[in-house]
Design a protein around this motif. Sequence first.
Motif, PDB file in Angstrom:
ATOM      1  N   TRP A   1      11.865  18.378 133.320  1.00  0.00           N
ATOM      2  CA  TRP A   1      13.100  18.561 132.552  1.00  0.00           C
ATOM      3  C   TRP A   1      12.975  18.054 131.120  1.00  0.00           C
ATOM      4  O   TRP A   1      13.497  18.663 130.198  1.00  0.00           O
ATOM      5  N   ASN A   2      12.289  16.928 130.905  1.00  0.00           N
ATOM      6  CA  ASN A   2      12.139  16.407 129.543  1.00  0.00           C
ATOM      7  C   ASN A   2      10.700  16.522 129.048  1.00  0.00           C
ATOM      8  O   ASN A   2      10.308  15.855 128.111  1.00  0.00           O
ATOM      9  N   ARG A   3       9.903  17.390 129.732  1.00  0.00           N
ATOM     10  CA  ARG A   3       8.499  17.518 129.358  1.00  0.00           C
ATOM     11  C   ARG A   3       8.133  18.917 128.860  1.00  0.00           C
ATOM     12  O   ARG A   3       7.092  19.073 128.230  1.00  0.00           O
ATOM     13  N   VAL A   4       8.931  19.893 129.178  1.00  0.00           N
ATOM     14  CA  VAL A   4       8.655  21.252 128.733  1.00  0.00           C
ATOM     15  C   VAL A   4       9.892  21.797 128.039  1.00  0.00           C
ATOM     16  O   VAL A   4      10.982  21.229 128.127  1.00  0.00           O
ATOM     17  N   GLY A   5       9.725  22.910 127.352  1.00  0.00           N
ATOM     18  CA  GLY A   5      10.840  23.523 126.649  1.00  0.00           C
ATOM     19  C   GLY A   5      11.853  24.136 127.595  1.00  0.00           C
ATOM     20  O   GLY A   5      11.572  24.365 128.771  1.00  0.00           O
ATOM     21  N   PRO A   6      13.053  24.420 127.090  1.00  0.00           N
ATOM     22  CA  PRO A   6      14.112  24.954 127.950  1.00  0.00           C
ATOM     23  C   PRO A   6      13.761  26.303 128.561  1.00  0.00           C
ATOM     24  O   PRO A   6      14.117  26.572 129.707  1.00  0.00           O
ATOM     25  N   GLY A   7      13.069  27.154 127.792  1.00  0.00           N
ATOM     26  CA  GLY A   7      12.700  28.462 128.323  1.00  0.00           C
ATOM     27  C   GLY A   7      11.746  28.369 129.494  1.00  0.00           C
ATOM     28  O   GLY A   7      11.926  29.034 130.524  1.00  0.00           O
ATOM     29  N   LEU A   8      10.720  27.531 129.361  1.00  0.00           N
ATOM     30  CA  LEU A   8       9.729  27.387 130.432  1.00  0.00           C
ATOM     31  C   LEU A   8      10.353  26.735 131.656  1.00  0.00           C
ATOM     32  O   LEU A   8      10.054  27.122 132.796  1.00  0.00           O
ATOM     33  N   HIS A   9      11.215  25.750 131.435  1.00  0.00           N
ATOM     34  CA  HIS A   9      11.838  25.100 132.585  1.00  0.00           C
ATOM     35  C   HIS A   9      12.736  26.064 133.352  1.00  0.00           C
ATOM     36  O   HIS A   9      12.713  26.112 134.589  1.00  0.00           O
ATOM     37  N   PHE A  10      13.522  26.849 132.624  1.00  0.00           N
ATOM     38  CA  PHE A  10      14.379  27.835 133.275  1.00  0.00           C
ATOM     39  C   PHE A  10      13.537  28.883 134.002  1.00  0.00           C
ATOM     40  O   PHE A  10      13.859  29.289 135.133  1.00  0.00           O
ATOM     41  N   PHE A  11      12.439  29.294 133.371  1.00  0.00           N
ATOM     42  CA  PHE A  11      11.539  30.250 134.001  1.00  0.00           C
ATOM     43  C   PHE A  11      10.977  29.688 135.307  1.00  0.00           C
ATOM     44  O   PHE A  11      10.874  30.402 136.316  1.00  0.00           O
ATOM     45  N   SER A  12      10.640  28.401 135.312  1.00  0.00           N
ATOM     46  CA  SER A  12      10.116  27.774 136.520  1.00  0.00           C
ATOM     47  C   SER A  12      11.156  27.769 137.635  1.00  0.00           C
ATOM     48  O   SER A  12      10.845  28.048 138.800  1.00  0.00           O
ATOM     49  N   THR A  13      12.397  27.451 137.280  1.00  0.00           N
ATOM     50  CA  THR A  13      13.460  27.459 138.287  1.00  0.00           C
ATOM     51  C   THR A  13      13.651  28.852 138.868  1.00  0.00           C
ATOM     52  O   THR A  13      13.803  29.016 140.080  1.00  0.00           O
ATOM     53  N   VAL A  14      13.630  29.854 138.009  1.00  0.00           N
ATOM     54  CA  VAL A  14      13.789  31.246 138.474  1.00  0.00           C
ATOM     55  C   VAL A  14      12.619  31.645 139.373  1.00  0.00           C
ATOM     56  O   VAL A  14      12.805  32.314 140.400  1.00  0.00           O
ATOM     57  N   MET A  15      11.396  31.220 139.017  1.00  0.00           N
ATOM     58  CA  MET A  15      10.232  31.562 139.833  1.00  0.00           C
ATOM     59  C   MET A  15      10.304  30.921 141.220  1.00  0.00           C
ATOM     60  O   MET A  15       9.919  31.531 142.214  1.00  0.00           O
ATOM     61  N   VAL A  16      10.807  29.696 141.276  1.00  0.00           N
ATOM     62  CA  VAL A  16      10.973  29.062 142.585  1.00  0.00           C
ATOM     63  C   VAL A  16      11.995  29.832 143.416  1.00  0.00           C
ATOM     64  O   VAL A  16      11.802  30.067 144.615  1.00  0.00           O
ATOM     65  N   ALA A  17      13.085  30.249 142.769  1.00  0.00           N
ATOM     66  CA  ALA A  17      14.099  31.035 143.485  1.00  0.00           C
ATOM     67  C   ALA A  17      13.529  32.355 143.978  1.00  0.00           C
ATOM     68  O   ALA A  17      13.769  32.768 145.124  1.00  0.00           O
ATOM     69  N   ILE A  18      12.758  33.029 143.138  1.00  0.00           N
ATOM     70  CA  ILE A  18      12.135  34.290 143.541  1.00  0.00           C
ATOM     71  C   ILE A  18      11.138  34.046 144.673  1.00  0.00           C
ATOM     72  O   ILE A  18      11.018  34.839 145.612  1.00  0.00           O
ATOM     73  N   GLY A  19      10.427  32.922 144.594  1.00  0.00           N
ATOM     74  CA  GLY A  19       9.464  32.592 145.642  1.00  0.00           C
ATOM     75  C   GLY A  19      10.122  32.455 147.003  1.00  0.00           C
ATOM     76  O   GLY A  19       9.579  32.904 148.014  1.00  0.00           O
ATOM     77  N   THR A  20      11.297  31.833 147.050  1.00  0.00           N
ATOM     78  CA  THR A  20      11.990  31.694 148.336  1.00  0.00           C
ATOM     79  C   THR A  20      12.386  33.056 148.892  1.00  0.00           C
ATOM     80  O   THR A  20      12.334  33.277 150.111  1.00  0.00           O
ATOM     81  N   LEU A  21      12.760  33.971 148.018  1.00  0.00           N
ATOM     82  CA  LEU A  21      13.149  35.308 148.478  1.00  0.00           C
ATOM     83  C   LEU A  21      11.929  36.118 148.919  1.00  0.00           C
ATOM     84  O   LEU A  21      12.003  36.903 149.875  1.00  0.00           O
ATOM     85  N   ILE A  22      10.798  35.938 148.228  1.00  0.00           N
ATOM     86  CA  ILE A  22       9.569  36.618 148.654  1.00  0.00           C
ATOM     87  C   ILE A  22       9.130  36.101 150.014  1.00  0.00           C
ATOM     88  O   ILE A  22       8.681  36.859 150.882  1.00  0.00           O
TER      89      ILE A  22
END
Length: 479
Positions: free
Chosen positions: A120-141
Amino acid sequence: MFGLEALDLARMQFAFTVSFHIIFPAITIGLASYLAVLEGLWLKTREEVYRDLYHFWSKIFAVNFGMGVVSGLVMAYQFGTNWSAFSDFAGSVTGPLLTYEVLTAFFLEAGFLGVMLFGWNRVGPGLHFFSTVMVAIGTLISTFWILASNSWMQTPQGFEIIDGRVIPTDWFAVVFNPSFPYRLLHMATAAFLATAFFVGASAAWHLLRGRDNPAIRKMLSMAMWMALIVAPVQAFIGDLHGLNTLKHQPVKIAAMEGHWDNSSGEATPLILFGWPDMEREETRFKVEIPYLGSLILTHSLDKQVPALKDFPKEDRPNSTVVFWSFRIMVALGLAMILAGVWSLWLRWRGGLFRSRPFLYFCLWMGPSGLIAILAGWFTTEMGRQPWVVYGLMRTSEAVSNHSVTQMSLTLVSFVVVYFVLFGAGIGYMMRLVRKGPVTHEGQEQGSGGPGQHRTPARPLSATEEGMDDDDNAANPVRN
């Protein structure tokens, strides 16, 4: 053990472990998408409430995710230990499908989960949001591949049987088997609803204890919007799933309806309540509505639904269990629709966050989504019996050659270890829920976001914030 055979104990063991396991992925699927929505709204609006909720639910997600991974590994090993004949027969289909789940979903989740939880305080907002979305997509896959494997066992196609083993001939047909689309949508939607009522019950608990702040209100509001919109959609998907089951597994529908005989030539009634008696081949004490069974299942007033007596005794599932598990699922689904409609009326009246009867109802509905999922899985899996691969391999042919003593000892061991280990994990997760979100109202706009200075969102960080003092944290009026 209590007159049970090794086969019965093996089925009980798998039912126990899978019932424990399904609770965690269901919440993981829903929370992952919920977190993606929360972070997206925070990035768009910069309202602190979304950020606070993100940090609160990310801790609960992390604990739940860990328990889901551990409980899932046990299930995978059971295919080889307790169901080796099944693995030998159908492993060329189920093995690759589970491997695809690991290679796509699990690696995707593992790759981005660390960034999501600790970045959360180590990467930019875009990359962090992208990571959260990828985890969500991973659960659906992950849901996609698991449901593809299980659906193939319900409606197998795209294969040949050579030398007593299933050999895939068309992977597209294997994956997109006839029941797969309906089961995938039904399960994913059920996970979203289960999470919505979990979140809603958490908010209701805090409101009933006098803790009223924007974060708690937002939790309840978002949960009830989900119930209002998605619960009726789930009912529609369930109807489509039922029609598909009627086409491909008619005996399961007959067991779900407790319907035994079509000799009268009349349309099939809907049995609301009763007790299907497998020995007497009748549903006792039944309360029924004429014609409604035909109307719901065939969308006509004259067609009949297949009856249990149309099938040999050895091919019939246990109607007593399937009949009631199905009704528990439907009853809870109707209660979810009621909650959504009730919440809409209260919004209009301006009393959504003050109506104590409604808040108590939401609190008691907290586990409803998970109970409905368990009831649905019992309906699906018990309704498939006596087949492990429908129409191809019976469950009695799939079990490993273990003794009753061996199966008894392992079953008892599983029960003890699961209740100790996962009981502690669930207890810890509920303590996090009782603590509630930490609000940061009045902070400078934009502070504490991804790439900015803030304590990282560590899964266990709640223990460092006075979690033991739950009563004081839950009721700020006393502080």
